[in-house]
Design a protein around this motif. Structure first.
Motif, mmCIF file in Angstrom:
data_model
loop_
_atom_site.group_PDB
_atom_site.id
_atom_site.type_symbol
_atom_site.label_atom_id
_atom_site.label_comp_id
_atom_site.label_asym_id
_atom_site.label_seq_id
_atom_site.Cartn_x
_atom_site.Cartn_y
_atom_site.Cartn_z
ATOM 1 N N ALA A 123 0.950 -1.225 0.014
ATOM 2 C CA ALA A 123 -0.199 -0.033 0.097
ATOM 3 C C ALA A 123 0.927 1.122 -0.139
ATOM 4 O O ALA A 123 1.833 1.255 0.566
ATOM 5 C CB ALA A 123 -0.933 0.070 1.082
ATOM 6 N N ALA A 124 0.558 2.334 -0.788
ATOM 7 C CA ALA A 124 1.196 3.484 -0.712
ATOM 8 C C ALA A 124 1.209 4.485 0.520
ATOM 9 O O ALA A 124 0.195 4.209 1.564
ATOM 10 C CB ALA A 124 0.685 4.371 -2.019
ATOM 11 N N PRO A 125 2.132 4.967 0.714
ATOM 12 C CA PRO A 125 2.168 5.868 2.251
ATOM 13 C C PRO A 125 0.642 6.691 2.205
ATOM 14 O O PRO A 125 0.174 6.992 3.176
ATOM 15 C CB PRO A 125 3.206 6.652 1.771
ATOM 16 N N TYR A 126 0.261 7.479 1.316
ATOM 17 C CA TYR A 126 -0.893 8.147 1.034
ATOM 18 C C TYR A 126 -2.141 7.151 1.398
ATOM 19 O O TYR A 126 -2.835 7.651 2.287
ATOM 20 C CB TYR A 126 -1.151 8.644 -0.215
ATOM 21 N N THR A 127 -2.162 5.904 0.889
ATOM 22 C CA THR A 127 -3.231 5.009 1.214
ATOM 23 C C THR A 127 -3.183 4.622 2.877
ATOM 24 O O THR A 127 -4.210 4.555 3.754
ATOM 25 C CB THR A 127 -3.020 3.768 0.699
ATOM 26 N N ARG A 128 -1.972 4.504 3.336
ATOM 27 C CA ARG A 128 -1.955 4.135 4.912
ATOM 28 C C ARG A 128 -2.191 5.462 5.494
ATOM 29 O O ARG A 128 -3.051 5.295 6.723
ATOM 30 C CB ARG A 128 -0.409 3.761 5.145
ATOM 31 N N VAL A 136 -8.420 2.479 10.567
ATOM 32 C CA VAL A 136 -8.430 1.113 10.120
ATOM 33 C C VAL A 136 -7.300 0.214 10.285
ATOM 34 O O VAL A 136 -6.306 0.738 9.779
ATOM 35 C CB VAL A 136 -9.079 1.458 8.631
ATOM 36 N N ASP A 137 -7.318 -0.849 10.674
ATOM 37 C CA ASP A 137 -6.104 -1.885 10.603
ATOM 38 C C ASP A 137 -6.107 -2.263 9.209
ATOM 39 O O ASP A 137 -6.768 -3.188 8.732
ATOM 40 C CB ASP A 137 -6.327 -2.929 11.743
ATOM 41 N N ILE A 138 -4.866 -2.007 8.714
ATOM 42 C CA ILE A 138 -4.825 -2.289 7.096
ATOM 43 C C ILE A 138 -4.555 -3.753 6.824
ATOM 44 O O ILE A 138 -4.743 -4.346 5.866
ATOM 45 C CB ILE A 138 -3.676 -1.301 6.904
ATOM 46 N N ASN A 139 -4.142 -4.358 8.003
ATOM 47 C CA ASN A 139 -4.041 -5.810 8.150
ATOM 48 C C ASN A 139 -5.249 -6.550 7.756
ATOM 49 O O ASN A 139 -5.436 -7.748 7.261
ATOM 50 C CB ASN A 139 -3.462 -6.378 9.186
ATOM 51 N N GLU A 140 -6.548 -5.864 7.981
ATOM 52 C CA GLU A 140 -7.738 -6.601 7.995
ATOM 53 C C GLU A 140 -8.333 -6.409 6.399
ATOM 54 O O GLU A 140 -9.651 -7.068 6.272
ATOM 55 C CB GLU A 140 -8.621 -6.070 9.011
ATOM 56 N N ILE A 141 -7.694 -5.773 5.647
ATOM 57 C CA ILE A 141 -8.060 -5.547 4.210
ATOM 58 C C ILE A 141 -7.507 -6.260 3.310
ATOM 59 O O ILE A 141 -6.467 -6.603 3.228
ATOM 60 C CB ILE A 141 -7.914 -3.974 3.969
ATOM 61 N N SER A 142 -8.085 -6.699 2.273
ATOM 62 C CA SER A 142 -7.851 -7.602 1.247
ATOM 63 C C SER A 142 -7.861 -6.414 -0.002
ATOM 64 O O SER A 142 -8.902 -5.866 -0.433
ATOM 65 C CB SER A 142 -8.844 -8.616 0.630
ATOM 66 N N GLY A 143 -6.505 -6.137 -0.719
ATOM 67 C CA GLY A 143 -6.480 -5.405 -1.490
ATOM 68 C C GLY A 143 -7.087 -5.720 -2.921
ATOM 69 O O GLY A 143 -6.856 -6.971 -3.335
ATOM 70 N N THR A 144 -7.529 -4.813 -3.758
ATOM 71 C CA THR A 144 -8.031 -5.132 -5.054
ATOM 72 C C THR A 144 -7.323 -4.690 -6.071
ATOM 73 O O THR A 144 -7.385 -4.882 -7.386
ATOM 74 C CB THR A 144 -9.355 -4.679 -5.147
ATOM 75 N N GLY A 145 -5.942 -4.100 -5.982
ATOM 76 C CA GLY A 145 -5.215 -3.631 -6.736
ATOM 77 C C GLY A 145 -4.157 -4.544 -7.421
ATOM 78 O O GLY A 145 -4.227 -6.032 -6.932
ATOM 79 N N ILE A 146 -3.412 -4.251 -8.256
ATOM 80 C CA ILE A 146 -2.345 -5.234 -8.738
ATOM 81 C C ILE A 146 -1.435 -5.843 -7.750
ATOM 82 O O ILE A 146 -0.911 -5.140 -6.928
ATOM 83 C CB ILE A 146 -1.457 -4.435 -9.711
ATOM 84 N N VAL A 152 -7.078 3.355 -1.981
ATOM 85 C CA VAL A 152 -7.597 4.229 -1.261
ATOM 86 C C VAL A 152 -9.058 3.747 -1.197
ATOM 87 O O VAL A 152 -9.883 3.677 -0.216
ATOM 88 C CB VAL A 152 -7.695 5.512 -1.887
ATOM 89 N N GLU A 153 -9.661 3.335 -2.478
ATOM 90 C CA GLU A 153 -11.111 2.596 -2.645
ATOM 91 C C GLU A 153 -11.364 1.692 -1.658
ATOM 92 O O GLU A 153 -12.402 1.531 -1.087
ATOM 93 C CB GLU A 153 -11.518 2.293 -3.881
ATOM 94 N N ASP A 154 -10.205 0.672 -1.471
ATOM 95 C CA ASP A 154 -10.451 -0.367 -0.588
ATOM 96 C C ASP A 154 -10.620 0.016 0.969
ATOM 97 O O ASP A 154 -11.492 -0.561 1.512
ATOM 98 C CB ASP A 154 -9.281 -1.442 -0.645
ATOM 99 N N ILE A 155 -9.959 1.141 1.253
ATOM 100 C CA ILE A 155 -10.206 1.655 2.482
ATOM 101 C C ILE A 155 -11.543 2.167 2.727
ATOM 102 O O ILE A 155 -12.283 2.067 3.814
ATOM 103 C CB ILE A 155 -9.152 2.711 2.832
ATOM 104 N N TYR A 156 -12.018 3.161 1.814
ATOM 105 C CA TYR A 156 -13.512 3.466 1.831
ATOM 106 C C TYR A 156 -14.389 2.543 1.938
ATOM 107 O O TYR A 156 -15.487 2.669 2.771
ATOM 108 C CB TYR A 156 -13.610 4.640 0.565
ATOM 109 N N ASN A 157 -14.257 1.588 1.128
ATOM 110 C CA ASN A 157 -15.260 0.222 1.145
ATOM 111 C C ASN A 157 -15.283 -0.038 2.686
ATOM 112 O O ASN A 157 -16.239 -0.806 3.117
ATOM 113 C CB ASN A 157 -14.868 -0.586 0.025
ATOM 114 N N PHE A 158 -14.041 -0.608 3.125
ATOM 115 C CA PHE A 158 -14.068 -1.120 4.215
ATOM 116 C C PHE A 158 -14.712 -0.320 5.506
ATOM 117 O O PHE A 158 -15.489 -0.836 6.155
ATOM 118 C CB PHE A 158 -12.587 -1.346 4.720
ATOM 119 N N VAL A 159 -14.482 1.198 5.359
ATOM 120 C CA VAL A 159 -15.012 1.918 6.320
ATOM 121 C C VAL A 159 -16.598 2.097 6.313
ATOM 122 O O VAL A 159 -17.196 2.015 7.314
ATOM 123 C CB VAL A 159 -14.311 3.325 6.051
ATOM 124 N N LYS A 160 -17.311 1.934 5.020
ATOM 125 C CA LYS A 160 -18.461 1.848 4.926
ATOM 126 C C LYS A 160 -19.334 0.681 5.352
ATOM 127 O O LYS A 160 -20.129 0.909 6.269
ATOM 128 C CB LYS A 160 -18.924 2.017 3.327
#
Length: 430
Positions: A123-128, A136-146, A152-160
């Motif tokens: 994840a990019a520093p800005y995403t973190r 948000v604990d970034i370890n709990e998110i599954s990334g959809t990028g390459i 960032v969209e993954d973070i927003y979806n998780f928060v919703k």
């Protein structure tokens, strides 16, 4: 054993906040693998591993602010010849002075039990940064990028999803009785309403990181340098018309790019403003490079990325570099190299609506120019005729120990001459 310490990763850095560990005790790591993410006063940076081996101990818990030289974690390094040589080189680069090492170390972090973390989080520093803002604990998110990169969209979806679940639980927990109690004001024995501490206490903003560093540097500058501010106006009518002509043939160049180039040219004629005062050795050092700092407003506060060797760049190259640095600043992705070596600073506050200011010099530089709002106004021109012209106000702050007012006026006059007369540019701005 190898101690991984917080070393100086930026100009003037004295401390950093530990915001994330990429590893946990027992993990095996390779040379240059990211170990920890640190928030300094200027950027978010990742510290790489100086050796291959196993994480033996994490000394400082995340969320802690520590000074340069503090041991963050300990590695049990592999004893291979290559690893040993590389480790020695890394330690030489990162080893702090003995006086900088704190006499006491923070207590070791407590590792969470029964919870597995991803060893590698892409994840990019800005995403973190976004993840931290939403807690948000970034370890709990599954990334959809390459390659599983978290976006960032993954973070927003998780928060919703998290907020929907939380809202549902809260609604079920609130009973009719509690709702009725909320409606009733809390009163004392005299019938006066009593407000709890949370309702009367103002909001608190942490004073640390970049904001704290800005405060230190501004205080140092203001109390060290005898500031003088010189105000001037410049007629941008011809410059703006020239920009429109360029735009019609597909060339987009900002007015600020012309300003930066003109300043570089003027500084060569008035090198005292491209200087730094060394009081200890009683000399004024005239810098050989012309590196223009761009005061940039970001969510985390003011930061000054540098356009290096501005005198050697074309106006178009300056425009491209300006866009690149501004984008990196907004996304918190500036590198130490982007922030080092400034010799003169500009601040373009006109787009925000400013009509004047007394700017504080970016210590230890000698001068700073702020460009304010450009507006159309009636001006007396040749033959005492009145014409509508586009006039920009600007304010130049300079160190009166190094230069005098007459020199500052001459410098701004030269700058004005360059930006007011596009016909000079093929000759002067090369």
């Amino acid at each position: 054993m190898v101690e991984v310490k917080l070393h100086d990763i930026g100009e003037g850095m004295t401390e950093g906040e530990i915001i994330h560990y990429f590893v946990k005790v027992g993990d095996r790591v390779k040379v240059d693998q990211p170990l920890v993410e640190v928030q300094t006063d200027k950027m978010v940076a990742e510290l790489p591993s100086p050796a291959s081996g196993k994480v033996k101990e994490i000394v400082v818990d995340y969320g802690t602010t520590v000074s340069v030289g503090t041991t963050l974690l300990v590695l049990e390094a592999e004893e291979t010849k290559e690893a040993k040589e590389l480790m020695e080189m890394k330690l030489e680069e990162t080893a702090p002075l003995e006086k900088d090492i704190p006499t006491t170390q923070p207590q070791p972090t407590k590792q969470a039990k029964g919870k597995e973390e991803k060893q590698f989080i892409i994840a990019a520093p800005y995403t973190r940064k976004i993840a931290r803002e939403f807690q948000v604990d970034i370890n709990e998110i599954s990334g959809t990028g390459i390659n599983g990169r978290i976006t960032v969209e993954d973070i927003y979806n998780f928060v919703k999803k998290r907020d929907l679940v939380q809202s549902s639980k809260e609604m079920k927990a609130i009973s009719a009785e509690s709702i009725e109690q909320i409606k009733k004001p809390n009163v004392d024995n005299r019938g006066r309403e009593v407000r709890n501490e949370k309702e009367t206490k103002g909001e608190e903003i942490p004073f640390r990181g970049r904001r704290k560093q800005i405060a230190k540097k501004m205080t140092q500058s203001l109390y060290t340098i005898p500031h003088v501010t010189h105000f001037e106006e410049a007629d941008l009518t011809d410059l703006l018309a020239y920009r429109m002509d360029l735009k019609e043939i597909g060339i987009h160049v900002s007015a600020v790019a012309f300003f930066i180039k003109a300043i570089a040219v003027a500084l060569k004629q008035f090198p005292v403003f491209n200087a730094k005062l060394d009081e200890e050795n009683e000399v004024i050092r005239l810098e050989k490079e012309y590196n223009i700092g761009i005061a940039t407003d970001t969510e985390d506060g003011l930061i000054v990325p540098i356009i290096h060797h501005a005198d050697q760049l074309t106006v178009r190259q300056i425009h491209d570099k300006l866009k690149e640095l501004t984008k990196k600043a907004q996304e918190n992705q500036l590198t130490p190299a982007d922030l080092k070596g400034g010799t003169f600073t500009i601040s373009n506050v006109g787009p925000l609506g400013s009509i004047g200011a007394t700017p504080i010099i970016n210590y230890p530089e000698t001068g700073l120019i702020a460009f304010h709002k450009t507006k159309k106004m009636p001006v007396v021109v040749e033959n005492d005729e009145i014409a509508i012209r586009s006039i920009m106000t600007m304010s130049m702050a300079f160190d009166h120990r190094v230069a005098d007012g007459a020199t500052a006026v001459a410098f701004t006059n030269r700058f004005k001459q360059l930006i007011e007369n596009p016909k000079l540019w093929p000759i002067e701005l090369t």
